[in-house]
Design a protein around this motif. Structure first.
Motif, short mmCIF file in Angstrom:
data_model
loop_
_atom_site.label_atom_id
_atom_site.label_comp_id
_atom_site.label_asym_id
_atom_site.label_seq_id
_atom_site.Cartn_x
_atom_site.Cartn_y
_atom_site.Cartn_z
N ASP A 157 -6.30 -0.64 -3.31
CA ASP A 157 -4.84 -0.77 -3.30
C ASP A 157 -4.37 -1.94 -2.46
O ASP A 157 -3.51 -1.79 -1.59
N GLU A 158 -4.91 -3.09 -2.66
CA GLU A 158 -4.51 -4.31 -1.95
C GLU A 158 -4.83 -4.25 -0.45
O GLU A 158 -4.36 -5.09 0.31
N VAL A 159 -5.56 -3.25 -0.02
CA VAL A 159 -5.95 -3.18 1.38
C VAL A 159 -7.46 -3.35 1.48
O VAL A 159 -8.21 -2.67 0.78
N ASN A 178 0.85 -1.19 0.00
CA ASN A 178 0.00 0.00 0.00
C ASN A 178 0.89 1.24 0.00
O ASN A 178 0.91 2.03 0.95
N ALA A 196 -7.31 9.07 4.76
CA ALA A 196 -6.04 8.46 5.18
C ALA A 196 -5.96 7.00 4.73
O ALA A 196 -4.87 6.49 4.46
N ARG A 251 0.82 3.97 -1.74
CA ARG A 251 0.19 5.31 -1.79
C ARG A 251 -0.03 5.85 -0.39
O ARG A 251 0.30 6.99 -0.08
N ARG A 252 -0.57 5.00 0.46
CA ARG A 252 -0.86 5.44 1.83
C ARG A 252 0.45 5.73 2.57
O ARG A 252 0.56 6.72 3.31
N ASP A 309 0.11 9.81 -4.61
CA ASP A 309 -0.47 9.06 -5.73
C ASP A 309 0.46 9.11 -6.94
O ASP A 309 0.74 8.09 -7.58
N ARG A 366 -10.06 7.27 -7.18
CA ARG A 366 -9.35 6.04 -6.81
C ARG A 366 -10.20 4.83 -7.19
O ARG A 366 -11.40 4.78 -6.85
N GLY A 402 -6.88 6.06 2.03
CA GLY A 402 -6.62 6.12 0.60
C GLY A 402 -7.88 6.28 -0.24
O GLY A 402 -7.84 6.11 -1.46
#
Lengths: 649, 85
Positions: free
Chosen positions: B62-64, A97, B39, A99-100, A258, B46, B41
């Motif tokens: 995003d894979e989360v 993750n 936070a 991006r985060r 991003d 997105r 994402g």
């Protein structure tokens, strides 16, 4: 506890929740922190000397979802950033993750402290087809970036080497022109009025404009009378902004993160979800989630309730203590000391060894060991956060969200530890309700083992009545508390970390750490409790208390008057009290056994958790809870006595 | 003239297995929770995949994996992405 480190020797581990900071901390220091596969485990800053450099002090900070700080965890981390003399920061990020991770980097980079980025769990990222171009990322950020797998010890050597090359990161973005002008004005004022010895004024300006309360407090303390100038600047910036200024700042950082992430990530196309993802979805599935939960509960019951509380306790209590140790120790003491009060103090009815140590080691230790092991397996597997999803609807009834299930389940191990863990809850109201319910109706594993041991010997119906009573009272008390305590319920939003096969070495480490914590707490209290009982007995006060308690204990609860002694013991620890009742099980009928266990379960929590309640909620709130709980426990106990006798006679 | 007619739908209405793009976070979401979502994402544009809707909305960003109560997912506005193939 946070004691600021001196002489710029602190290395701060900072990052999002559940990215492996605490495992990395353990790898770098050898010190144990309560590590779990669910967000929010580290609730205080922990420090230990680094293995690779004894001069360096490593600090493990609570996970931050974002900065500026909003939650208690984030505030604790922000205070560490402000108050520690940092040599460098290690941002621990989740490689899958990016991006985060980079959104947080965008802010940390502005603080002007040398830093290193550890991209952890890169094995999980690779398994999902996410490949990060680490050299390119390192070049863009201008700092060492290392790939690590903390649980497997991969990349730790490279990380310690990288720490020697920590540098100040390049800024990830320039904010919008108007916002940049406000940041520059604020940074100039901070430099003039309240310069920080280490952190860059620009970083503090961004945090202050973003509404960080910890930074605001620090500036208030250091700018003194001049704070008004900073406040005026912030007010003016907020008025000029086209929208909510903290949100605009956060959005621009997200956009920058991003853009950078897109340029360094390559994604392989995956045809099907991983087994761990599919498994993770099954356990929160609307159809399969509950049967899986029941299966998990049954397995935990078999391991803790049957194997721990019956098999291991039998081996420890009957075979080891009653069969070998106690007779040998009693003989030794009798030969050495003869008969007298000292001999009685050690090996008599209320003897420090025969009662205190036997209760703590033979009855309690096997139960808490098996519970903490089972809990460790569940948390390492990633099951517990999914439990929050399944429990959410039920917890909505009592004004909480599913997140409260984590302290509640941990409370079945140790209520004191669970009271501390309520910090993962987002509002004061949620914490207050959860702490109250933990204190009232959640038995710790030691007490649970004693209850199951005692009522299991009576009948399954007795266990069922006790369990239904506890669940009913929990829901009723929670419902009433939610109505009476002002504030509104916060809907659940939670991350579900990947399901993983638990690593037994990690589970054993966690179990060992928790047992150490528990025994350090429990043995002195058991010995103190035994000594008080001995002193009360010898001074003649115990018979007087037993007589004084007779109307309540015998008249209202319907128990033998000697049960008063168990409630006196219960003031020290509920499980100590429950064990006291267990010891007189042969003289109780089934109704007395059920009523006794219901009352002692609801009775005030142990002394240590009372102290933790004071620490978390203040003495007024904690004493208020005790003032509600003690009469409530006796009231409910008596009510069950009346109802059960009316039904069964 | 914009010829695209992409309806904005609440995330809570999207069937599992659907890929969507986040359009906006509704004003009904508590400001602190909105910051929390950002936070995690959840920013505009997105891409997200809806994994399930019961008992809670579960999405992959995003894979989360994130689980959101319907009270929140009801106010997250998304646009469906054209299905592959």
């Amino acid at each position: 506890m946070t004691t600021p480190s001196s002489a710029a020797n602190a290395i701060l581990l900072v990052g999002h929740p559940n990215v492996g900071k605490s495992v990395l901390f353990h790898r770098l220091t050898g010190a144990y922190v309560n590590v779990s596969n669910y967000p929010g485990t580290t609730v205080e800053v922990t420090r230990a000397s680094a293995r690779f450099d004894r001069e360096a002090m490593l600090l493990d900070t609570p996970g931050v979802l974002a900065l500026p700080s909003r939650s208690d965890d984030e505030r604790a981390t922000m205070r560490a950033l402000l108050n520690e003399s940092s040599r460098c920061l290690v941002q621990v990020g989740d490689a899958k993750n990016l991006r985060r991770t980079l959104t947080l980097t965008a802010l940390l980079a502005e603080l002007g402290v040398p830093m290193v980025l550890a991209l952890n769990m890169h094995d999980e990222a690779a398994a999902r087809g996410v490949m990060v171009d680490i050299p390119a990322l390192s070049e863009e950020l201008g700092i060492p970036v290392l790939a690590t797998v903390a649980t497997g010890g991969e990349g730790i050597g490279e990380l310690t080497h990288g720490l020697g090359h920590a540098t100040r990161a390049e800024a990830l973005l320039r904010y919008d022109q108007d916002i940049e002008a406000d940041i520059a004005r604020m940074a100039e004022a901070i430099t003039r009025l309240a310069p920080h010895p280490q952190l860059a004024a620009r970083g503090l300006a961004i945090l202050y404009l973003g509404g960080d309360s910890v930074v605001a407090d620090w500036l208030a303390e250091h700018a003194g009378q001049q704070l008004a100038e900073l406040e005026t600047l912030r007010q003016a910036a907020a008025e000029r902004a086209e929208g909510d200024l903290p949100a605009l700042l956060a959005r621009e950082r997200t956009e920058a993160a991003d853009a950078l992430a897109s340029s360094v990530i390559q994604r392989a196309v995956r045809s099907s979800p991983l087994l761990s993802q599919r498994l993770g979805q099954y356990v929160v599935h609307p159809l399969w989630g509950v049967p899986i939960l029941l299966g998990v509960l049954y397995a935990v019951y078999q391991f803790v309730g049957v194997f721990g509380a019956s098999v291991l306790v039998g081996l420890m209590e009957k075979d080891l203590f009653e069969g070998i140790l106690n007779p040998a120790f009693t003989n030794l003491v009798s030969v050495a000391l003869g008969t007298g009060w000292l001999q009685e103090l050690l090996v008599g009815q209320y003897g420090l060894w025969t009662m205190g140590m036997t209760y703590a080691l033979a009855l309690i230790l096997p139960i808490v060991t098996t519970f903490f092991f089972a809990f460790g397996v569940l948390e390492d597997s990633g099951y517990l956060p999914r439990l929050t999803v399944i429990a959410n609807r039920l917890f909505a009834l009592i004004g909480l969200n599913g997140r409260a299930v984590l302290p509640m389940v941990l409370g079945l191990g140790c209520v004191t530890m669970a009271t501390l863990t309520t910090r993962i809850l987002h509002s004061r109201r949620e914490r207050l309700i959860t702490i109250f319910l933990l204190a009232l109706a959640i038995p710790c594993s030691a007490q649970l083992g004693v209850v199951l041991g005692m009522l299991g010997g009576v009948s399954f119906t007795a266990v069922l009545i006790w369990a239904l009573a506890m669940v009913g009272i929990l829901l009723l008390a929670g419902f009433l508390a939610a109505k009476l305590i002002p504030g509104r319920r916060i809907p659940l939003v939670t991350e579900l970390p990947p399901m993983r096969l638990p690593i037994i070495a990690n589970v054993l480490k966690k179990t060992g750490g928790r047992l150490k914590w528990y025994l350090i707490e429990v043995i002195p209290l058991f010995l103190l409790g035994t000594f008080i009982m001995f002193a009360l007995d010898k001074s003649g006060a115990l018979p007087a208390i037993i007589d004084a308690g007779e109307p309540l204990v015998s008249g209202w609860l319907g128990l033998p008057k000697e049960a008063s002694a168990a409630f006196v013991m219960g003031f020290l620890r509920r499980d100590f009290g429950a064990t006291g009742l267990f010891a007189m099980a042969h003289s109780l009928d089934p109704i007395q056994a059920v009523v006794g266990m219901i009352t002692i379960t609801l009775f005030i929590p142990c002394f240590a958790s009372l102290m933790m309640m004071v620490k978390e909620q203040g003495s007024k709130v904690a004493l208020g809870m005790v003032a509600v709980i003690v009469p409530f426990a006796f009231f409910i106990g008596g009510l069950f006595n009346l109802v059960l006798r009316a039904l069964w006679s | 003239m914009n010829t695209k007619h992409e309806a904005r739908l609440p995330l809570a209405f999207i069937p599992p297995g659907t890929d969507v793009r986040l359009a906006a976070l509704g004003d009904e979401i508590d400001p602190l929770q909105r910051e929390q979502l950002t936070a995690y994402g959840l920013a505009e544009n997105r891409p997200l995949r809806v994994l399930q809707q019961r008992p809670m909305t579960v999405i992959l960003a995003d894979e989360v994996e994130l689980a959101l109560e319907h009270a929140v997912a009801r106010h997250i506005w998304v646009e469906k992405l054209p299905s592959a193939g």
